[in-house]
Design an enzyme around this catalytic site. Structure first.
Site, PDB file in Angstrom:
ATOM      1  N   SER A   1       0.651  -1.143  -0.128  1.00 62.33           N
ATOM      2  CA  SER A   1      -0.145   0.009   0.083  1.00 62.33           C
ATOM      3  C   SER A   1       0.938   1.326   0.144  1.00 62.33           C
ATOM      4  CB  SER A   1      -1.052  -0.011   1.288  1.00 62.33           C
ATOM      5  OG  SER A   1      -0.239   0.062   2.377  1.00 62.33           O
ATOM      6  N   ASP A   2       2.131   1.218   0.424  1.00 65.57           N
ATOM      7  CA  ASP A   2       2.951   2.467   0.482  1.00 65.57           C
ATOM      8  C   ASP A   2       3.543   2.626  -0.969  1.00 65.57           C
ATOM      9  OD1 ASP A   2       3.624   3.763   3.077  1.00 65.57           O
ATOM     10  OD2 ASP A   2       4.107   1.507   3.865  1.00 65.57           O
ATOM     11  N   GLY A   3       3.804   1.482  -1.480  1.00 68.29           N
ATOM     12  CA  GLY A   3       4.383   1.767  -2.717  1.00 68.29           C
ATOM     13  C   GLY A   3       3.189   2.087  -3.874  1.00 68.29           C
TER      14      GLY A   3
END
Length: 427
Positions: free
Chosen positions: A196-198
């Site tokens: 989800s960060d990427g």
């Protein structure tokens, strides 16, 4: 009037060089950890000038966070001041570093001068922090109406849960990603990497590029609200998960997919392979390759809906065939039959994969304290342009490295003014 930047780009083309796409774009990077730094890493890779702004006392938390790479290699304990966090060495590539205390009146005044010279600002503070610092979009827009302000948060700047802190694990849990990931008979699981960060960082890049394009038409910047949860959910719900109950399907399918069968991973004689038959023609060719033409006359096995409902029986047929053959032979036979397949590579296999080498997708990081040593591998720039250069510069800055360049060169502060700000702990 043609700008010097455009003339420089035209000259580069005339000399046979490919100019970077975002040359001349200046980005202020207030972000930390992964989602924001991922977005600004991509921007730097496309040629933007990315200026990391770190708090003078704490600095970038990944700079001294394990695991490390330094003069004695990689380690989980920091053996010397020259050991730097591997995450920092990957995420700070091609960026500049300055320090600035945004909590002080003097620091905020300097920051507003930077904003006047910037095209883009990226931050991933918890909702409410920029308002407390008095650097929220509405305030900065008054200073620079052309500023594109990208805010990345866990759940977005609106909604009842906007103030919640979030790491990748919590976002994967909140969006249902974990509930559909893992062994169907086991517990929910997150993906192996911080997905989800990427993904949020990549969506932020897309939003910034879109806003830069629109600014050519309107002359104005805008606020981009990027939610990690929204971005992840937008990819998850290509599958009709809300209909699975009506279809009698479990949400967690493991390595299967509820649209094709067979579509799974299978044990081979010396490893494992992934095999997928996306159409009826694929399934027919697979049966012939497995020498199971007898099933071509069985109506159930030729019915895609039945195969999805009875995945275990289909997998038993494919699994029995695969278990008797080495991976290379399976891949050869299926490639010849034009059936989608692939070996399940370990990370060591991936590092040795020629396809990635040819594409320049794995590059060693560089520690500025050990310039002659190649460090751990980081991903190369994933987009290839025919008419532009896009690549990650392996150089990373040490904290404050560009204070003089930015404050004296860009903002035209005198050396005495910079020295005074330094003594006061403002920079």
């Amino acid at each position: 009037m043609v700008s010097e930047e455009r003339l420089s780009n035209a000259s580069s083309v005339a000399e046979g060089k490919k100019p970077p796409i975002l040359r001349g774009v200046r980005v202020l990077d207030l972000s930390r950890f992964l989602s924001g730094p991922q977005a600004t890493l991509f921007l730097a890779g496309m040629g933007a000038e990315v200026i990391k702004i770190d708090e003078p006392r704490g600095g970038d938390p990944t700079f001294t966070a394990p695991p490390y790479f330094g003069p004695h290699g990689v380690a989980l304990d920091r053996r010397s001041s020259e050991d730097l966090g591997i995450a920092y060495l990957k995420r700070a590539r091609g960026k500049k570093s300055i320090s600035l205390d945004l909590k002080s009146a003097e620091g905020r005044e300097v920051f507003l001068k930077l904003v006047r010279e910037a095209d883009v600002l990226v931050e991933n503070f918890k909702v409410g922090v920029t308002a407390r610092l008095n650097i929220e979009y509405e305030t900065l827009r008054a200073t620079n109406p052309r500023l594109i302000y990208c805010s990345i948060t866990g759940y977005g700047s609106t909604g009842p849960e906007r103030h919640r802190k979030a790491f990748d694990l919590m976002v994967q849990a909140a969006t249902g990603m974990m509930s559909i990931t893992g062994d169907p008979a086991g517990l929910p699981s997150k993906t192996g990497a911080s997905l989800s960060d990427g993904i949020a960082g990549t969506f932020a890049l897309a939003g910034i590029l879109g806003a830069l394009y629109q600014r050519h038409e309107t002359g104005l910047g805008q606020f981009i609200d990027v939610s990690m949860a929204d971005c992840l959910l937008s990819l998850i719900f290509d599958e009709p998960f809300d209909c699975y109950g009506d279809l009698g399907l479990a949400h967690r399918q493991g390595n299967r997919i509820a649209r094709f069968s067979p579509f799974n991973t299978y044990r081979a004689a010396d490893g494992a392979v992934a095999i997928g038959a996306g159409t009826g023609a694929d399934w027919t060719r697979l049966l012939k390759t497995m020498q199971r033409e007898d099933l071509l006359g069985v109506p159930e096995f030729m019915d895609p809906g039945w195969r999805i409902e009875n995945n275990a029986r289909v997998d038993a047929v494919v699994g029995h065939w695969a278990a008797c053959l080495p991976v290379d032979e399976i891949i050869r036979l299926l490639d010849e039959a034009d059936i989608t397949c692939g070996p399940i590579r370990t990370i060591e296999d991936v590092v040795a994969w020629d396809q990635l080498r040819v594409r320049g997708m794995l590059k060693p990081v560089r520690n500025p304290h050990v310039p002659g040593a190649e460090g751990p591998l980081a991903a190369g720039f994933p987009l290839k342009f025919s008419e532009a250069d896009a690549t990650h510069d392996p150089r990373v800055p040490v904290p404050r490295e560009h204070n003089a360049e930015i404050y004296e060169g860009l903002l035209k502060l005198s050396r005495e003014q910079l020295a005074g700000l330094t003594r006061a702990g403002i920079v």
